[in-house]
Design a protein around this motif. Sequence first.
Motif, PDB file in Angstrom:
ATOM      1  N   ARG A 187       0.809  -1.248  -0.659  1.00 57.50           N
ATOM      2  CA  ARG A 187       0.009  -0.122  -0.030  1.00 57.50           C
ATOM      3  C   ARG A 187       0.856   1.333  -0.165  1.00 57.50           C
ATOM      4  O   ARG A 187       0.568   1.683  -0.605  1.00 57.50           O
ATOM      5  N   ALA A 188       2.047   0.863   0.371  1.00 58.57           N
ATOM      6  CA  ALA A 188       2.925   2.454   0.195  1.00 58.57           C
ATOM      7  C   ALA A 188       3.530   2.221  -0.530  1.00 58.57           C
ATOM      8  O   ALA A 188       3.728   3.974  -1.494  1.00 58.57           O
ATOM      9  N   LEU A 189       4.110   1.877  -1.336  1.00 59.93           N
ATOM     10  CA  LEU A 189       4.746   1.863  -2.293  1.00 59.93           C
ATOM     11  C   LEU A 189       3.175   2.098  -3.396  1.00 59.93           C
ATOM     12  O   LEU A 189       4.352   3.246  -4.180  1.00 59.93           O
ATOM     13  N   GLN A 190       2.175   2.129  -3.164  1.00 58.18           N
ATOM     14  CA  GLN A 190       0.986   2.737  -4.541  1.00 58.18           C
ATOM     15  C   GLN A 190       1.260   4.009  -4.731  1.00 58.18           C
ATOM     16  O   GLN A 190       0.891   4.643  -5.237  1.00 58.18           O
ATOM     17  N   ASP A 191       1.079   4.252  -2.810  1.00 56.11           N
ATOM     18  CA  ASP A 191       0.844   5.818  -2.365  1.00 56.11           C
ATOM     19  C   ASP A 191       1.809   5.864  -3.094  1.00 56.11           C
ATOM     20  O   ASP A 191       2.048   7.744  -3.868  1.00 56.11           O
ATOM     21  N   ARG A 192       3.224   6.184  -3.346  1.00 52.64           N
ATOM     22  CA  ARG A 192       4.068   6.906  -3.788  1.00 52.64           C
ATOM     23  C   ARG A 192       4.239   7.179  -4.975  1.00 52.64           C
ATOM     24  O   ARG A 192       4.546   7.691  -5.238  1.00 52.64           O
TER      25      ARG A 192
END
Length: 487
Positions: A187-192
Amino acid sequence: MLAFLGAIICIIASVHPAGTAGPAAPPAADNDSAAAALLPAADKGLGALHGPAEALASAGPRLPGGPPPPLFSRFVCTPLSAECPATGPGTGPAAGPGPEELLALRSAAAQLRRTALEQKERIRMDQETIRELTGKLSRCEGGLRTPPAAAPPAAAAAGLRAAPRPGTMGHPPAEPPAVRELEEAVRALQDRIDRIEQELPARTNGSGPTAPALARDALHTKMEQLEEQLLSKILTLQKERQAASTDRSQQQHDIEKELNSLQNRVTELEHGPPGYSPPDAFKVTIPVQNNYMYARMKKSLPELYAFTICMWLKSKALAGLGTPFSYSVPSQANEIVLLEWGTNPLELLINDKVAQLPLSLKDKAWHHVCVAWTTRDGKWSAYQDGEQRGAGENLASWHAIKPQGVIILGQEQDTLGGRFDATQAFVGELAQFGVWDHMLAPAEILGLANCTSHLQGNVIQWDDQAVEVFGGASKGGFAACEEGRKA
């Protein structure tokens, strides 16, 4: 639930048939660990064995610097459809399974084991894919500015579904911590990635106003470089053209010189070996009026502040006399010229300044001609056959005759040593051309005209080795007094 646990215990017992009595049933707390060793026989891929969170974790990369992905995932076991035959007395129709049922159970156990190994290999491949994607994302993000700190794991995982409570009937057991961490990393990678995609247009727009100016500067610089290269090429071509023209002129000069030498040699052979004659006993003959027959003095003039020029000449022109001689320098084509052109009178030009001479030389006879000049007040005088016929002053006053020029007999020079005009050419014979660096006295000029003096010019002397002929002009013997007195 009891039927489900009994089926699992039955399968384990069938895998180890050597023992007649298996160990006691494991406690209920180890149900999950025992079920984890079993997988469905159908090859349905990684998504069929994982729950929703596990499928998301296997599809996304690992966050750089985060914990490595777990080496296992939660599996959901499906109970067997067949009832486990009773193994004890009084619990079934027979005391133990039949041979066919035992063989089917063994095949199912072997298939489950192979499926477990295949799923383990796929999990390993998914982990390698996650690591590779994570490395690529880190390298791509390295060229952009560092994004703000990722949201805390609790916030990143807030949007995920609520985990079911462990031990509730009809729900899978609680997810392991490694799965939750992997979900949070994805999820953090998708946000970035979303933030990077949003920042790219803004950066492009921010650099827009300066892009045209930079392009114009680069275009101007390139144009200046091309102009310099073009100018350098033009200068190089001009130099090459001048060098080629000089080479052609020199080659033409050499060819004409060789032809004249051969012609003189043929003339000598035709008339036999000549007797001795002094070096000045020759004349130059120009038989036709054109722009390529002439004679050239090998020696040039020094800087002069006065001069006297004398010669014998015999004109064969039907109209004007033409140009008996001309002296040209690099900066002035008409430095000294004796010229009679068309119906104009005979003229003496010094530095393009003109004085008309009252001489008459059109009777096709030999005449001795002298012109004298001094820079002091531009005084000049003209002599024909030893007698002064004209004089004057203010002809190029205080002008010094420039050195290192070219003396041509029979043609008028429009450039240094060339560009002759056929209408201004001399037709006839020339001899005894001499130059002094001062004005001769009238008595000295008279002695030259009546052959009582053998005075030679102290600047230019009439010598066979000092005169070159070109274009068909020729040299011949000349007895000054004898031929000069013939009518």
